[in-house]
Write a protein that holds these residues in place. Structure first.
Motif, PDB file in Angstrom:
ATOM      1  N   TYR A   1       0.841  -1.178   0.000  1.00  0.00           N
ATOM      2  CA  TYR A   1       0.000   0.000   0.000  1.00  0.00           C
ATOM      3  C   TYR A   1       0.879   1.232   0.000  1.00  0.00           C
ATOM      4  O   TYR A   1       1.841   1.307   0.757  1.00  0.00           O
ATOM      5  N   ILE A   2       0.550   2.201  -0.823  1.00  0.00           N
ATOM      6  CA  ILE A   2       1.251   3.485  -0.853  1.00  0.00           C
ATOM      7  C   ILE A   2       0.228   4.569  -0.552  1.00  0.00           C
ATOM      8  O   ILE A   2      -0.848   4.601  -1.153  1.00  0.00           O
ATOM      9  N   GLY A   3       0.559   5.439   0.387  1.00  0.00           N
ATOM     10  CA  GLY A   3      -0.357   6.523   0.718  1.00  0.00           C
ATOM     11  C   GLY A   3       0.398   7.720   1.233  1.00  0.00           C
ATOM     12  O   GLY A   3       1.522   7.609   1.709  1.00  0.00           O
ATOM     13  N   HIS A  16      -5.405   3.466   9.742  1.00  0.00           N
ATOM     14  CA  HIS A  16      -5.487   2.293   8.870  1.00  0.00           C
ATOM     15  C   HIS A  16      -5.806   1.036   9.674  1.00  0.00           C
ATOM     16  O   HIS A  16      -6.502   0.148   9.194  1.00  0.00           O
ATOM     17  N   CYS A  24      -6.377  -0.964   3.930  1.00  0.00           N
ATOM     18  CA  CYS A  24      -5.574  -1.932   4.692  1.00  0.00           C
ATOM     19  C   CYS A  24      -6.467  -2.736   5.628  1.00  0.00           C
ATOM     20  O   CYS A  24      -6.365  -3.967   5.704  1.00  0.00           O
ATOM     21  N   GLU A  57       2.749  10.694  -4.746  1.00  0.00           N
ATOM     22  CA  GLU A  57       1.990   9.495  -4.374  1.00  0.00           C
ATOM     23  C   GLU A  57       1.478   8.789  -5.626  1.00  0.00           C
ATOM     24  O   GLU A  57       1.645   7.575  -5.788  1.00  0.00           O
ATOM     25  N   ILE A  61       2.456   5.070  -7.063  1.00  0.00           N
ATOM     26  CA  ILE A  61       1.413   4.060  -7.256  1.00  0.00           C
ATOM     27  C   ILE A  61       1.440   3.534  -8.687  1.00  0.00           C
ATOM     28  O   ILE A  61       1.375   2.330  -8.918  1.00  0.00           O
ATOM     29  N   ASN A  69      -3.990  -0.209  -3.448  1.00  0.00           N
ATOM     30  CA  ASN A  69      -4.319   1.163  -3.818  1.00  0.00           C
ATOM     31  C   ASN A  69      -5.464   1.202  -4.816  1.00  0.00           C
ATOM     32  O   ASN A  69      -5.432   0.538  -5.839  1.00  0.00           O
ATOM     33  N   ARG A  70      -6.460   1.995  -4.486  1.00  0.00           N
ATOM     34  CA  ARG A  70      -7.658   2.105  -5.333  1.00  0.00           C
ATOM     35  C   ARG A  70      -7.500   3.137  -6.440  1.00  0.00           C
ATOM     36  O   ARG A  70      -8.352   3.267  -7.290  1.00  0.00           O
ATOM     37  N   GLN A  71      -6.419   3.901  -6.425  1.00  0.00           N
ATOM     38  CA  GLN A  71      -6.240   4.977  -7.400  1.00  0.00           C
ATOM     39  C   GLN A  71      -5.937   4.451  -8.795  1.00  0.00           C
ATOM     40  O   GLN A  71      -6.028   5.181  -9.762  1.00  0.00           O
ATOM     41  N   SER A  76      -6.797   6.615 -13.456  1.00  0.00           N
ATOM     42  CA  SER A  76      -5.407   7.048 -13.304  1.00  0.00           C
ATOM     43  C   SER A  76      -5.058   8.217 -14.222  1.00  0.00           C
ATOM     44  O   SER A  76      -4.493   9.207 -13.785  1.00  0.00           O
TER      45      SER A  76
END
Length: 98
Positions: A1-3, A16, A24, A57, A61, A69-71, A76
């Motif tokens: 996970y990246i945030g 989280h 998470c 970020e 991602i 990650n939902r992005q 995108s």
């Protein structure tokens, strides 16, 4: 996970852990036996403004493609364009008509 976070990192990690809306937290709930290692979080980048954090970020991602990650996905390219436009307001329609 990246945030990204602008706040104290430990506060964000605790969110989280406990908030059901966290990717998470949801991952741990949906995948019995998968546990996040909240004690070994790594800072991979930093910036001096929220806009720079958002851009970094998203770039991390896109490069690393972490599953949580939902992005990623159809939005995108839209997110990248939106961040670029927000970073340079002088190029928006409103600025050119002022």
């Amino acid at each position: 996970y990246i945030g990204k976070t602008e706040r104290i990192l430990q506060h964000r990690i605790n969110e989280h852990r406990k908030f059901a809306s966290s990717a998470c937290h949801q991952h741990e709930k949906e995948n019995i036996g998968h546990e996040m290692d909240y004690d070994n979080v790594e800072i991979i980048d930093s910036a001096d403004s929220n806009m720079k954090l958002l851009c970094k970020e998203l770039l991390h991602i896109v490069q690393k493609k972490p599953l949580l990650n939902r992005q990623l996905g159809a939005h995108s390219k839209y997110n990248i364009k939106t961040l670029i436009i927000a970073a340079y307001p002088q190029f928006t329609d409103e600025a050119s008509t002022s």
